[in-house]
Design a protein around this motif. Sequence first.
Motif, PDB file in Angstrom:
ATOM      1  N   PRO A   1       8.105  24.051 -27.470  1.00 26.70           N
ATOM      2  CA  PRO A   1       8.597  25.260 -26.814  1.00 26.70           C
ATOM      3  C   PRO A   1       9.586  24.970 -25.689  1.00 26.70           C
ATOM      4  O   PRO A   1      10.431  25.811 -25.362  1.00 26.70           O
ATOM      5  CB  PRO A   1       7.318  25.908 -26.273  1.00 26.70           C
ATOM      6  N   LEU A   2       9.466  23.770 -25.076  1.00 29.98           N
ATOM      7  CA  LEU A   2      10.364  23.353 -24.009  1.00 29.98           C
ATOM      8  C   LEU A   2      10.869  21.945 -24.317  1.00 29.98           C
ATOM      9  O   LEU A   2      10.244  21.198 -25.068  1.00 29.98           O
ATOM     10  CB  LEU A   2       9.642  23.366 -22.658  1.00 29.98           C
ATOM     11  N   ASP A   3      11.958  21.564 -23.696  1.00 27.34           N
ATOM     12  CA  ASP A   3      12.499  20.221 -23.916  1.00 27.34           C
ATOM     13  C   ASP A   3      11.521  19.132 -23.497  1.00 27.34           C
ATOM     14  O   ASP A   3      11.566  18.016 -24.032  1.00 27.34           O
ATOM     15  CB  ASP A   3      13.814  20.046 -23.146  1.00 27.34           C
ATOM     16  N   ASN A   4      10.642  19.431 -22.535  1.00 27.07           N
ATOM     17  CA  ASN A   4       9.719  18.417 -22.015  1.00 27.07           C
ATOM     18  C   ASN A   4       8.270  18.667 -22.423  1.00 27.07           C
ATOM     19  O   ASN A   4       7.352  18.093 -21.843  1.00 27.07           O
ATOM     20  CB  ASN A   4       9.822  18.335 -20.498  1.00 27.07           C
ATOM     21  N   LEU A   5       8.021  19.526 -23.427  1.00 30.67           N
ATOM     22  CA  LEU A   5       6.659  19.855 -23.839  1.00 30.67           C
ATOM     23  C   LEU A   5       6.596  20.018 -25.358  1.00 30.67           C
ATOM     24  O   LEU A   5       7.425  20.727 -25.938  1.00 30.67           O
ATOM     25  CB  LEU A   5       6.200  21.151 -23.161  1.00 30.67           C
ATOM     26  N   SER A   6       5.617  19.347 -25.985  1.00 33.25           N
ATOM     27  CA  SER A   6       5.450  19.490 -27.433  1.00 33.25           C
ATOM     28  C   SER A   6       3.976  19.446 -27.805  1.00 33.25           C
ATOM     29  O   SER A   6       3.156  18.864 -27.081  1.00 33.25           O
ATOM     30  CB  SER A   6       6.207  18.385 -28.178  1.00 33.25           C
ATOM     31  N   PHE A   7       3.652  20.087 -28.943  1.00 32.31           N
ATOM     32  CA  PHE A   7       2.315  20.093 -29.503  1.00 32.31           C
ATOM     33  C   PHE A   7       2.408  19.712 -30.981  1.00 32.31           C
ATOM     34  O   PHE A   7       3.446  19.918 -31.619  1.00 32.31           O
ATOM     35  CB  PHE A   7       1.680  21.486 -29.398  1.00 32.31           C
ATOM     36  N   GLU A   8       1.313  19.156 -31.501  1.00 30.34           N
ATOM     37  CA  GLU A   8       1.267  18.899 -32.938  1.00 30.34           C
ATOM     38  C   GLU A   8      -0.152  19.079 -33.466  1.00 30.34           C
ATOM     39  O   GLU A   8      -1.131  18.661 -32.817  1.00 30.34           O
ATOM     40  CB  GLU A   8       1.763  17.490 -33.290  1.00 30.34           C
ATOM     41  N   LEU A   9      -0.256  19.706 -34.633  1.00 29.28           N
ATOM     42  CA  LEU A   9      -1.485  19.787 -35.403  1.00 29.28           C
ATOM     43  C   LEU A   9      -1.254  19.039 -36.711  1.00 29.28           C
ATOM     44  O   LEU A   9      -0.187  19.180 -37.329  1.00 29.28           O
ATOM     45  CB  LEU A   9      -1.870  21.241 -35.692  1.00 29.28           C
ATOM     46  N   GLY A  10      -2.254  18.244 -37.122  1.00 26.63           N
ATOM     47  CA  GLY A  10      -2.053  17.461 -38.338  1.00 26.63           C
ATOM     48  C   GLY A  10      -3.341  17.175 -39.068  1.00 26.63           C
ATOM     49  O   GLY A  10      -4.447  17.380 -38.548  1.00 26.63           O
ATOM     50  N   THR A  11      -3.196  16.667 -40.273  1.00 22.36           N
ATOM     51  CA  THR A  11      -4.344  16.246 -41.059  1.00 22.36           C
ATOM     52  C   THR A  11      -3.939  15.074 -41.947  1.00 22.36           C
ATOM     53  O   THR A  11      -2.763  14.961 -42.338  1.00 22.36           O
ATOM     54  CB  THR A  11      -4.883  17.409 -41.924  1.00 22.36           C
ATOM     55  N   VAL A  12      -4.894  14.210 -42.223  1.00 22.02           N
ATOM     56  CA  VAL A  12      -4.683  13.060 -43.111  1.00 22.02           C
ATOM     57  C   VAL A  12      -5.817  13.058 -44.128  1.00 22.02           C
ATOM     58  O   VAL A  12      -6.996  13.119 -43.759  1.00 22.02           O
ATOM     59  CB  VAL A  12      -4.679  11.721 -42.338  1.00 22.02           C
TER      60      VAL A  12
END
Length: 426
Positions: free
Chosen positions: A279-290
């Motif tokens: 959402p911002l240049d200095n902030l990120s989120f991730e959801l994942g699965t393996v």
Amino acid sequence: MKVFRAVCFALALVVCCAPVARGEGFALNEWSARGVSLAGGMVGRADDVSAIAYNAAGITQLPGTRLMGGFALISPSGNITTQMGGRETSTYTKPALWNAPHAYASHQLSDNAWIGMGVFSRFGLGNSYAGDWAGKSNVYDIGVQTISFVPTLALKLNDMLSVSVGVEVMNAHMYMGNKIYTVSPSSPTKPFYNDMQLEGNGWGYGAHLGLHMRLNDQWSVGLSYKSQVTMNINGDVEFAYKGRNLAASTLHLPQASNCSANTVLQLPDSAALGIAYKPLDNLSFELGTVWTRWSTYNALNIYMDNGYNSINNKEWRDGWNFNASVEYKPLDWWTLRAGFSYETPVVNESHADFMIPTNGRQTLSVGTGFNWNNWTMDLAYAHLWINSLDYSSTDAKGISGSAGITGGKSKDVSANIYMLSLSYTF
């Protein structure tokens, strides 16, 4: 020339420090400090050179030439309780600190093509118990070490879509020690435990595929696939006490003589999905699965030239890893990270043994990164809460039947991971 020398040095460091560690099943994901602090949340981000291990299609986001090298220190602990003859005993694993190094390099060939090389470990395990513990007939020392060499080509098809393909060359080293209950014809009233040690090496080959989509400046999606690898391991078996008439009556061993041995180790394929939001240049989120197809690991059968075959059913279940992570950069030179993952049980308790006394785990991780000029240093810490494994219904050799063990379970199993990665951009 400087890049070539640096890559050679990093690769030599990894090869000389072959890793042994413990993951769910015995898969590893300690592939970079940033990746560990994000609980593996690098499939959708895939924006540093360690993407070669997580999702190599992401290296098309990296201009120029990039290098990374580092290591993880993994400290597992736990104990196993066993019931024999109405008595319960508790045995702790021996203290250990395993080293799992990694090294990566990427280079931009043109506006649309990148090459890379990764050296890391996809699988490994290590457990050691006292030589006279209750489960010694099953195992008292076990190690599986793998190291993968993955040359990779990544192509940027357009501003949104990138793909990659890599060839995996994997080396495996396996060792195991156990005690065989032995009755000597010359002293039938004095049975003893004969020490048997097996050690072998082998090679296998596979493929890595990756896809990375930058939907817009905020959203990106990554997909990666790592193929099965069939390891043909050949080695030797040695006995502490040898002799043509030294038979282990309960295991039908023709004779205790040093010999050669071989086994086929079927290592599973896996597929990963990551969805990243920035959402911002200095902030990120991730959801994942393996998803890991552990159902391919249905047996570990060891065949020896002295006529003794060790048949060990496994029949594991496929496993899932679910992860979530956040990364925040409060200053241009400083980054903070955190992640959490949950892994489902894979071991079939009907065939459970002491090689892997775990059955599912949860991981909480934190980390930080520092940038100065062309250098980046990433640090990570992770704690693993590992589920117990029940042995009351197992048919594994050296536990059920003649071994006299009528039940038991692993408990208080956990691990701490400390990790460092150093990166340089040319």
